[in-house]
Scaffold this motif. Structure first.
Motif, PDB file in Angstrom:
ATOM      1  N   ARG A  66     -23.462   3.233   0.304  1.00  0.00           N
ATOM      2  CA  ARG A  66     -23.152   1.886  -0.171  1.00  0.00           C
ATOM      3  C   ARG A  66     -21.648   1.707  -0.399  1.00  0.00           C
ATOM      4  O   ARG A  66     -21.094   0.634  -0.134  1.00  0.00           O
ATOM      5  CB  ARG A  66     -23.937   1.586  -1.452  1.00  0.00           C
ATOM      6  N   ASP A 136     -35.332  -2.365  -2.251  1.00  0.00           N
ATOM      7  CA  ASP A 136     -33.893  -2.518  -2.483  1.00  0.00           C
ATOM      8  C   ASP A 136     -33.123  -2.289  -1.184  1.00  0.00           C
ATOM      9  O   ASP A 136     -32.210  -3.051  -0.840  1.00  0.00           O
ATOM     10  CB  ASP A 136     -33.451  -1.533  -3.562  1.00  0.00           C
ATOM     11  N   PHE A 140     -30.910  -4.869   1.175  1.00  0.00           N
ATOM     12  CA  PHE A 140     -29.530  -4.491   1.499  1.00  0.00           C
ATOM     13  C   PHE A 140     -29.260  -4.655   2.997  1.00  0.00           C
ATOM     14  O   PHE A 140     -28.265  -5.266   3.400  1.00  0.00           O
ATOM     15  CB  PHE A 140     -29.289  -3.052   1.046  1.00  0.00           C
TER      16      PHE A 140
END
Length: 424
Positions: A66, A136, A140
């Motif tokens: 990330r 999640d 993303f």
């Protein structure tokens, strides 16, 4: 004349840009995150035309992935991620990094995908937690797909179904933008392409530009080994067990030293602390080891650990490409050597003081040189340390001769005759 040359050089530099390239052939870790940041910062500082990051990775940490995606998407310079050389892969976290680029490229005989999350060590995640993590991750990659105009359904399937694609399949399904055999082929195929960056369209002009390759620094090479997810897991467990055994059996030292250093390295490996904090904490641990060496001399074990911790901490404390530069080995080595010498000296003097005979009281009298005040045969009086004592001797001693105290028996001193401080 000098002014004209200066103007010419400036115009030349503007008309002849550069391409900053890097190669990463390891798992996705905090070191890769720092490496990508370093490359992109260099490109932005030098106003490069593009950044090309060549990767071959099995995946790695979600947190590091990330950070890398965030760095790529916020770069002011167009970023191309290129799965290269042939036979390489962009799996798991590497797949998401690839599709987050302004241009995603692959070389023939490479593959991309299998982005389903797993725990460190390869274990499956508990079902409820896995569902949360997958949701999640899906959200993303959907955001990335929308931003970069990629095939959202396929990217989601990489996470939910662990699908894997060849380079040809990835191009056909709009997961990547181009297939290129090598760097020269890649530059030729993307030259003239337009990418969107922060609401602006940028036309790539990369052909015949100077290529600047950014190699891994020594610090990054060392940390790459330490931050492999498997190694990170082992470091974490060694850290916990080492500290536990030290608390269970205080004074064993070695488990405590290994545990402390391993835990600090694990905290960095897991992206809990950054590399600068790791350097600071290692230096602090090294100083603590030195202090403990002084308090509880261990014949150099703690001091040696302190030297290693401070040396390693100093090497990784700053980034070589930071605006302030790195810390030269010409500074680090003398400072570490001085620190070691200082604490070794203090520890030696402390140990010497502990072994020194008592300078006061009855024990402090033994070995002291004095003078016979009377004849001693076998008894008499002696003057020692400013005091008059009753004394006795196994051999006759005349008044005025030098004597040495052999022992103290009650209120009497056993003495022997010496000549110039040496026993006769």
């Amino acid at each position: 004349m000098r002014v004209l040359i200066g103007i010419f050089l400036i115009l030349y530099s503007f008309s002849h840009g550069s391409i900053i390239t890097g190669q990463w052939n390891d798992p996705v870790t905090p070191v890769m995150s720092d490496y990508v940041k370093r490359i992109i910062q260099k490109a932005e500082l030098e106003k490069a035309d593009a950044v090309i990051i060549m990767i071959d990775t099995p995946g790695g940490l979600d947190t590091s992935m990330r950070e890398i995606v965030k760095t790529i998407m916020n770069s002011s310079v167009p970023v191309i991620v290129y799965v290269y050389p042939p036979g390489s892969r962009a799996a798991s976290a590497g797949a998401i990094i690839t599709v987050s680029a302004d241009i995603a490229a692959m070389s023939p005989s490479t593959n991309i995908g299998s982005a389903s999350p797993v725990q460190m060590g390869g274990k499956d995640i508990e079902e409820t937690m896995k569902k949360k993590i997958i949701n999640d991750m899906v959200a993303f990659v959907k955001g990335i797909a929308k931003e970069k105009g990629r095939n959202e359904k396929i990217l989601v399937k990489m996470i939910t179904e662990s699908i894997n694609l060849t380079a040809e399949e990835a191009l056909k399904k709009n997961v990547i933008d181009v297939i290129a055999t090598d760097l020269e082929d890649l530059l030729g195929k993307i030259d003239g392409k337009t990418v969107k960056k922060h609401g602006k369209e940028i036309k790539l002009s990369v052909k015949d530009k100077k290529i600047i390759k950014v190699e891994k620094s020594l610090k990054e090479k060392i940390l790459t080994i330490l931050t492999n997810p498997t190694v990170a897991y082992l470091l974490l467990m060694i850290g916990f067990y080492g500290i536990f055994f030290e608390l269970y059996n205080p004074g064993s030292l070695i488990p405590g030293i290994l545990g402390t250093i391993s835990l600090l390295l694990a905290l960095y490996s897991l992206n809990i602390i950054d590399v600068n904090w790791l350097g600071v904490l290692l230096i602090a641990a090294g100083v603590l080891f030195f202090i403990l060496e002084v308090i509880t001399p261990t014949f150099g074990a703690l001091a040696l650990s302190g030297v290693i911790a401070i040396l390693f901490g100093s090497l990784i404390l700053t980034d070589p490409d930071s605006p302030y530069g790195d810390i030269s080995l010409k500074i680090i080595v003398p400072v570490v050597a001085f620190s070691a010498l200082f604490f070794f000296t203090v520890a030696y003097l402390g140990l010497k003081a502990q072994r020194r005979r008592t300078a006061t009281g009855v024990e402090g009298m033994i070995g002291v040189i004095g003078k016979a005040e009377t004849d001693i045969d076998p008894e008499g009086k002696v003057f020692v340390s400013g005091e008059l004592w009753n004394a006795f001797s196994e051999s006759p001693i005349k008044k005025g001769e030098k004597i040495k105290v052999v022992s103290v028996e009650g209120l009497r001193l056993k003495v022997e005759r010496v000549e110039n401080g040496t026993k006769v």
